[in-house]
Motif scaffolding. Structure first.
Motif, PDB file in Angstrom:
ATOM      1  N   ALA A 101      57.780  83.426  41.010  1.00 37.88           N
ATOM      2  CA  ALA A 101      58.486  84.680  41.269  1.00 37.88           C
ATOM      3  C   ALA A 101      59.954  84.462  41.609  1.00 37.88           C
ATOM      4  O   ALA A 101      60.685  85.422  41.865  1.00 37.88           O
ATOM      5  CB  ALA A 101      57.796  85.437  42.406  1.00 37.88           C
ATOM      6  N   ARG A 128      66.352  91.911  46.630  1.00 40.76           N
ATOM      7  CA  ARG A 128      64.949  92.119  46.953  1.00 40.76           C
ATOM      8  C   ARG A 128      64.782  92.760  48.330  1.00 40.76           C
ATOM      9  O   ARG A 128      65.622  92.592  49.212  1.00 40.76           O
ATOM     10  CB  ARG A 128      64.191  90.792  46.864  1.00 40.76           C
ATOM     11  N   SER A 172      51.286  90.580  43.940  1.00 38.67           N
ATOM     12  CA  SER A 172      52.307  90.158  42.973  1.00 38.67           C
ATOM     13  C   SER A 172      53.608  90.917  43.186  1.00 38.67           C
ATOM     14  O   SER A 172      54.705  90.335  43.160  1.00 38.67           O
ATOM     15  CB  SER A 172      51.811  90.382  41.545  1.00 38.67           C
ATOM     16  N   CYS A 185      61.276  82.889  44.248  1.00 37.22           N
ATOM     17  CA  CYS A 185      61.584  82.974  45.678  1.00 37.22           C
ATOM     18  C   CYS A 185      62.175  81.646  46.164  1.00 37.22           C
ATOM     19  O   CYS A 185      62.078  80.619  45.502  1.00 37.22           O
ATOM     20  CB  CYS A 185      60.323  83.250  46.487  1.00 37.22           C
ATOM     21  N   TYR A 207      62.257  79.142  39.600  1.00 37.35           N
ATOM     22  CA  TYR A 207      61.693  79.679  38.367  1.00 37.35           C
ATOM     23  C   TYR A 207      61.720  78.634  37.261  1.00 37.35           C
ATOM     24  O   TYR A 207      60.746  78.491  36.506  1.00 37.35           O
ATOM     25  CB  TYR A 207      62.453  80.929  37.943  1.00 37.35           C
ATOM     26  N   ARG A 251      57.295  89.295  44.144  1.00 40.23           N
ATOM     27  CA  ARG A 251      58.469  89.482  43.267  1.00 40.23           C
ATOM     28  C   ARG A 251      59.632  90.126  44.009  1.00 40.23           C
ATOM     29  O   ARG A 251      60.774  90.041  43.562  1.00 40.23           O
ATOM     30  CB  ARG A 251      58.094  90.352  42.065  1.00 40.23           C
ATOM     31  N   ASP A 252      59.327  90.789  45.123  1.00 41.01           N
ATOM     32  CA  ASP A 252      60.344  91.506  45.887  1.00 41.01           C
ATOM     33  C   ASP A 252      60.704  90.759  47.175  1.00 41.01           C
ATOM     34  O   ASP A 252      61.222  91.348  48.115  1.00 41.01           O
ATOM     35  CB  ASP A 252      59.831  92.913  46.219  1.00 41.01           C
ATOM     36  N   ALA A 273      54.218  87.387  37.699  1.00 42.98           N
ATOM     37  CA  ALA A 273      55.489  86.937  38.265  1.00 42.98           C
ATOM     38  C   ALA A 273      56.694  87.560  37.585  1.00 42.98           C
ATOM     39  O   ALA A 273      57.822  87.149  37.845  1.00 42.98           O
ATOM     40  CB  ALA A 273      55.579  85.415  38.160  1.00 42.98           C
ATOM     41  N   HIS A 274      56.491  88.540  36.710  1.00 44.29           N
ATOM     42  CA  HIS A 274      57.608  89.151  35.991  1.00 44.29           C
ATOM     43  C   HIS A 274      58.657  89.672  36.968  1.00 44.29           C
ATOM     44  O   HIS A 274      58.363  90.506  37.824  1.00 44.29           O
ATOM     45  CB  HIS A 274      57.113  90.295  35.122  1.00 44.29           C
ATOM     46  N   HIS A 275      59.864  89.181  36.859  1.00 45.88           N
ATOM     47  CA  HIS A 275      60.915  89.501  37.825  1.00 45.88           C
ATOM     48  C   HIS A 275      61.417  90.931  37.646  1.00 45.88           C
ATOM     49  O   HIS A 275      61.757  91.356  36.548  1.00 45.88           O
ATOM     50  CB  HIS A 275      62.098  88.543  37.674  1.00 45.88           C
ATOM     51  N   GLU A 276      61.514  91.643  38.764  1.00 46.51           N
ATOM     52  CA  GLU A 276      62.069  92.990  38.752  1.00 46.51           C
ATOM     53  C   GLU A 276      63.448  93.037  39.392  1.00 46.51           C
ATOM     54  O   GLU A 276      64.266  93.891  39.066  1.00 46.51           O
ATOM     55  CB  GLU A 276      61.123  93.941  39.494  1.00 46.51           C
TER      56      GLU A 276
END
Length: 223
Positions: A149, A65, A118, A151, A200, A122-123, A56-59
């Protein structure tokens, strides 16, 4: 028994009530997919959590997104088919609005790989979560993955448990409600950012492995 027995059950999607709950040697049972009715004083629900190796590491911040909404999973029951039909019909009417979606309907839980799944979650801005239906649990790892993530999660209504109560998701009773909700969410950057942070935070403070560990320790210490 010399020591009190504490049981953990983490793989029962059929919501069964174990027959040995009344065993006098059993002091506590922690269980995912707890039956909706007839809960027992020894029985403590656990969140189902994310699929193994889910990352779930946020980008991206939620407003940056790529996917306005996504669903990646099996469509094997009327409840999920209702969601798919509603969303597909909605998108057919909105093709010129520029919505970016990732909709992948499968026939098996195991299709695809968790790394790609995943990355998509995240996106994603809005994660759709229909109940499994078909007589099995209402729990779904997708709910927890969407929250972890960050969302905005739109989901069929969750049962009454210590971890679902107060969860920052958008509850619906029928998927025909979803199109208007999707438009409302996407129209407000502030609301998306607020819900993303709340999702989160809920995951971290209520349902993450560390948070659940604290919950278990608290209950065991009461013995």
């Amino acid at each position: 028994a010399k020591f009190p027995i504490i049981a953990f059950i983490t793989g029962d999607e059929w919501n069964q009530r174990p027959a040995y709950l009344d065993d006098p040697n059993l002091f506590l049972m922690f269980k995912t997919c707890v039956p909706m009715a007839g809960q027992h004083p020894k029985l403590y629900p656990l969140p189902l959590g994310t699929f193994r190796r889910f990352d779930a590491h946020h980008e991206f911040d939620i407003c940056d997104r790529s996917y306005d909404l996504s669903f990646n999973g099996q469509i094997t029951c009327p409840q999920r088919q209702e969601m798919a039909d509603t969303i597909n019909s909605y998108l057919d009417q909105k093709t010129n609005r520029g919505l970016s979606t990732y909709l992948r309907y499968t026939k098996s839980y195991a299709e695809g790989d968790v790394e790609s799944y995943s990355a998509i979650m995240r996106d994603t801005k809005i994660a759709l979560n229909p109940s499994p239906g078909g007589g099995v649990t209402v729990d779904s790892t997708r709910f927890f993955e969407g929250m972890a993530a960050g969302c905005v999660v739109i989901s069929t209504r969750r049962p009454h448990t210590w971890f679902y109560d107060g969860a920052p998701y958008i509850a619906i009773d029928h998927w025909k409600e979803a199109p208007a909700i999707i438009e409302s969410v996407l129209s407000s950057q502030h609301y998306m950012e607020q819900m993303s942070r709340a999702s989160y935070d809920w995951w971290e403070n209520v349902c993450s492995p560390k948070a659940v560990g604290k919950y278990v320790i608290e209950k065991v210490r009461r013995l």
